[in-house]
Design a protein around this motif. Structure first.
Motif, PDB file in Angstrom:
ATOM      1  N   ALA A  46       0.830  -1.204   0.000  1.00  0.00           N
ATOM      2  CA  ALA A  46       0.000   0.000   0.000  1.00  0.00           C
ATOM      3  C   ALA A  46       0.868   1.260   0.000  1.00  0.00           C
ATOM      4  CB  ALA A  46      -0.930  -0.003   1.212  1.00  0.00           C
ATOM      5  N   HIS A  47       1.959   1.227   0.752  1.00  0.00           N
ATOM      6  CA  HIS A  47       2.843   2.397   0.807  1.00  0.00           C
ATOM      7  C   HIS A  47       3.534   2.626  -0.533  1.00  0.00           C
ATOM      8  CE1 HIS A  47       5.642   5.362   2.340  1.00  0.00           C
ATOM      9  NE2 HIS A  47       6.624   4.660   1.785  1.00  0.00           N
ATOM     10  N   VAL A  48       4.079   1.559  -1.112  1.00  0.00           N
ATOM     11  CA  VAL A  48       4.796   1.704  -2.388  1.00  0.00           C
ATOM     12  C   VAL A  48       3.867   2.239  -3.461  1.00  0.00           C
ATOM     13  CG1 VAL A  48       5.966   0.429  -4.231  1.00  0.00           C
ATOM     14  CG2 VAL A  48       6.495  -0.074  -1.849  1.00  0.00           C
ATOM     15  N   ARG A  49       2.624   1.810  -3.456  1.00  0.00           N
ATOM     16  CA  ARG A  49       1.670   2.252  -4.459  1.00  0.00           C
ATOM     17  C   ARG A  49       1.088   3.632  -4.158  1.00  0.00           C
ATOM     18  NH1 ARG A  49      -1.910  -3.321  -5.099  1.00  0.00           N
ATOM     19  NH2 ARG A  49      -0.498  -4.411  -6.544  1.00  0.00           N
ATOM     20  N   GLY A  50       1.254   4.096  -2.925  1.00  0.00           N
ATOM     21  CA  GLY A  50       0.595   5.326  -2.500  1.00  0.00           C
ATOM     22  C   GLY A  50       1.360   6.593  -2.802  1.00  0.00           C
ATOM     23  N   ALA A  51       0.781   7.715  -2.366  1.00  0.00           N
ATOM     24  CA  ALA A  51       1.328   9.042  -2.662  1.00  0.00           C
ATOM     25  C   ALA A  51       2.697   9.255  -2.038  1.00  0.00           C
ATOM     26  CB  ALA A  51       0.359  10.117  -2.167  1.00  0.00           C
ATOM     27  N   ASP A  52       2.970   8.607  -0.918  1.00  0.00           N
ATOM     28  CA  ASP A  52       4.246   8.807  -0.218  1.00  0.00           C
ATOM     29  C   ASP A  52       5.294   7.755  -0.596  1.00  0.00           C
ATOM     30  OD1 ASP A  52       3.171  10.981   1.175  1.00  0.00           O
ATOM     31  OD2 ASP A  52       2.354   9.667   2.743  1.00  0.00           O
ATOM     32  N   GLY A  53       4.990   6.923  -1.568  1.00  0.00           N
ATOM     33  CA  GLY A  53       5.884   5.820  -1.875  1.00  0.00           C
ATOM     34  C   GLY A  53       6.922   6.083  -2.948  1.00  0.00           C
ATOM     35  N   GLU A  54       7.034   7.320  -3.415  1.00  0.00           N
ATOM     36  CA  GLU A  54       7.968   7.613  -4.506  1.00  0.00           C
ATOM     37  C   GLU A  54       9.416   7.240  -4.184  1.00  0.00           C
ATOM     38  OE1 GLU A  54       9.971   8.682  -7.850  1.00  0.00           O
ATOM     39  OE2 GLU A  54       7.860   8.188  -7.566  1.00  0.00           O
ATOM     40  N   PRO A  55       9.935   7.533  -2.989  1.00  0.00           N
ATOM     41  CA  PRO A  55      11.323   7.134  -2.708  1.00  0.00           C
ATOM     42  C   PRO A  55      11.546   5.635  -2.867  1.00  0.00           C
ATOM     43  CG  PRO A  55      10.585   8.732  -1.094  1.00  0.00           C
ATOM     44  CD  PRO A  55       9.363   8.327  -1.883  1.00  0.00           C
ATOM     45  N   CYS A  56      10.571   4.829  -2.490  1.00  0.00           N
ATOM     46  CA  CYS A  56      10.684   3.380  -2.629  1.00  0.00           C
ATOM     47  C   CYS A  56      10.531   2.965  -4.092  1.00  0.00           C
ATOM     48  CB  CYS A  56       9.628   2.680  -1.778  1.00  0.00           C
ATOM     49  SG  CYS A  56       9.656   3.118  -0.033  1.00  0.00           S
ATOM     50  N   ARG A  57       9.609   3.589  -4.789  1.00  0.00           N
ATOM     51  CA  ARG A  57       9.388   3.241  -6.198  1.00  0.00           C
ATOM     52  C   ARG A  57      10.604   3.550  -7.063  1.00  0.00           C
ATOM     53  NH1 ARG A  57       4.200   5.533  -5.142  1.00  0.00           N
ATOM     54  NH2 ARG A  57       4.811   7.511  -6.112  1.00  0.00           N
ATOM     55  N   SER A  58      11.256   4.668  -6.793  1.00  0.00           N
ATOM     56  CA  SER A  58      12.360   5.098  -7.651  1.00  0.00           C
ATOM     57  C   SER A  58      13.723   4.607  -7.179  1.00  0.00           C
ATOM     58  CB  SER A  58      12.385   6.624  -7.755  1.00  0.00           C
ATOM     59  OG  SER A  58      12.599   7.207  -6.479  1.00  0.00           O
ATOM     60  N   GLY A  59      13.856   4.307  -5.889  1.00  0.00           N
ATOM     61  CA  GLY A  59      15.168   3.948  -5.364  1.00  0.00           C
ATOM     62  C   GLY A  59      15.256   2.630  -4.653  1.00  0.00           C
ATOM     63  N   GLY A  60      14.144   1.904  -4.585  1.00  0.00           N
ATOM     64  CA  GLY A  60      14.174   0.596  -3.962  1.00  0.00           C
ATOM     65  C   GLY A  60      13.846   0.619  -2.481  1.00  0.00           C
ATOM     66  N   CYS A  61      13.819  -0.557  -1.895  1.00  0.00           N
ATOM     67  CA  CYS A  61      13.474  -0.729  -0.481  1.00  0.00           C
ATOM     68  C   CYS A  61      14.450   0.037   0.404  1.00  0.00           C
ATOM     69  CB  CYS A  61      13.487  -2.217  -0.136  1.00  0.00           C
ATOM     70  SG  CYS A  61      13.297  -2.574   1.619  1.00  0.00           S
ATOM     71  N   LEU A  62      13.927   0.915   1.258  1.00  0.00           N
ATOM     72  CA  LEU A  62      14.783   1.729   2.114  1.00  0.00           C
ATOM     73  C   LEU A  62      15.474   0.887   3.178  1.00  0.00           C
ATOM     74  CD1 LEU A  62      12.555   4.921   2.584  1.00  0.00           C
ATOM     75  CD2 LEU A  62      14.213   4.373   0.792  1.00  0.00           C
ATOM     76  N   ASP A  63      14.795  -0.130   3.667  1.00  0.00           N
ATOM     77  CA  ASP A  63      15.425  -1.025   4.640  1.00  0.00           C
ATOM     78  C   ASP A  63      16.595  -1.775   4.019  1.00  0.00           C
ATOM     79  OD1 ASP A  63      14.028  -0.492   6.944  1.00  0.00           O
ATOM     80  OD2 ASP A  63      12.576  -2.107   6.701  1.00  0.00           O
ATOM     81  N   ARG A  64      16.405  -2.290   2.837  1.00  0.00           N
ATOM     82  CA  ARG A  64      17.482  -3.026   2.166  1.00  0.00           C
ATOM     83  C   ARG A  64      18.668  -2.107   1.889  1.00  0.00           C
ATOM     84  NH1 ARG A  64      16.584  -6.624  -3.375  1.00  0.00           N
ATOM     85  NH2 ARG A  64      18.530  -7.850  -3.262  1.00  0.00           N
ATOM     86  N   ASN A  65      18.392  -0.897   1.456  1.00  0.00           N
ATOM     87  CA  ASN A  65      19.465   0.053   1.165  1.00  0.00           C
ATOM     88  C   ASN A  65      20.190   0.524   2.415  1.00  0.00           C
ATOM     89  OD1 ASN A  65      19.761   0.912  -1.792  1.00  0.00           O
ATOM     90  ND2 ASN A  65      17.539   0.845  -1.560  1.00  0.00           N
ATOM     91  N   ALA A  66      19.569   0.377   3.570  1.00  0.00           N
ATOM     92  CA  ALA A  66      20.201   0.801   4.818  1.00  0.00           C
ATOM     93  C   ALA A  66      21.241  -0.192   5.318  1.00  0.00           C
ATOM     94  CB  ALA A  66      19.136   1.015   5.898  1.00  0.00           C
ATOM     95  N   CYS A  67      21.231  -1.395   4.797  1.00  0.00           N
ATOM     96  CA  CYS A  67      22.188  -2.407   5.233  1.00  0.00           C
ATOM     97  C   CYS A  67      23.607  -1.940   4.895  1.00  0.00           C
ATOM     98  CB  CYS A  67      21.891  -3.743   4.562  1.00  0.00           C
ATOM     99  SG  CYS A  67      23.103  -5.031   4.962  1.00  0.00           S
TER     100      CYS A  67
END
Length: 226
Positions: A182-203
């Motif tokens: 729901a977040h990825v598809r929603g209005a606030d999900g652009e960072p995830c849509r364009s740059g990938g999972c934020l949790d995965r990138n934080a590793c």
């Protein structure tokens, strides 16, 4: 019968031409092999480290006519299938139904364990690797003894991979699939849509192998059905 010496090296070289690598393997115990299709005695896992296959995949995709529902799966099966035909193997894919235990095979072949995100943690590649298929053979292969790999998550005290998601999709209770979707598809999900999972990138591990943004966006679009 044990496979001829050098065959595994030739298979690895053939796969590398398309950016793919062998990810280890093992011999099945009696009654352990997949029961669909021809018999199997051993398995070699095929995958990637980082985004090495991406340029090869893009060149293939440019030549395809029309829309392909799962283009990366299709490309992977085509490439691995050609290698399988050359070396007398049968190819299986993670998307095949009924699903085969690819993660269990990978843990056994490489001695890996899951990260808090469920992705297997690799001591060199971190979370930036994947399995694209497997080659099944009717004969045994002489594999070196495989011990358990160093599990980097054990030394990671801060666990940033559990603190970066805006909707806390990953926790000790597992993956909150619907919340993430729901977040990825929603209005606030652009960072995830364009740059990938934020949790995965934080590793902090394996960052030299991190997928480029366009690759992460491709996978996120596939996940979210965008």
């Amino acid at each position: 019968m044990i496979a001829p010496a050098g065959r595994v090296d030739r298979i690895a070289a053939a796969l590398l031409a398309d950016g793919l690598i062998l990810r280890g393997g093992f011999n099945f115990a009696p009654g352990e092999a997949p029961t669909t299709g021809a018999s199997a005695r051993s398995v070699l896992l095929v995958g990637q480290a980082g985004a090495a296959p991406w340029p090869h995949f893009l060149r293939w995709r440019e030549k395809q006519l029309g829309t392909i529902a799962n283009p990366l799966d299709t490309w992977s099966r085509e490439v691995i299938g050609a290698v399988a035909e050359t070396f007398g193997a049968r190819v299986v894919s993670p998307s095949d139904k009924p699903y085969l235990p690819f993660q269990q095979w990978a843990m056994r072949a490489e001695g890996l364990r899951p990260s808090p995100l469920g992705i297997l943690m690799h001591p060199r590649y971190g979370l930036w690797h994947a399995y694209r298929g497997a080659l099944l053979f009717e004969d045994e292969i002489a594999f070196p003894e495989q011990g358990e790999a160093v599990h980097l998550c054990d030394a990671c005290v801060g666990k940033p991979c559990l603190k970066s998601c805006p909707v806390d999709a990953y926790s000790s209770q597992g993956f909150a699939y619907q919340s993430c979707l729901a977040h990825v598809r929603g209005a606030d999900g652009e960072p995830c849509r364009s740059g990938g999972c934020l949790d995965r990138n934080a590793c902090p591990y394996g960052t030299d192998y991190r997928y480029p943004r366009e690759v992460q966006a491709f996978h996120m679009a596939a996940f979210a059905g965008l």
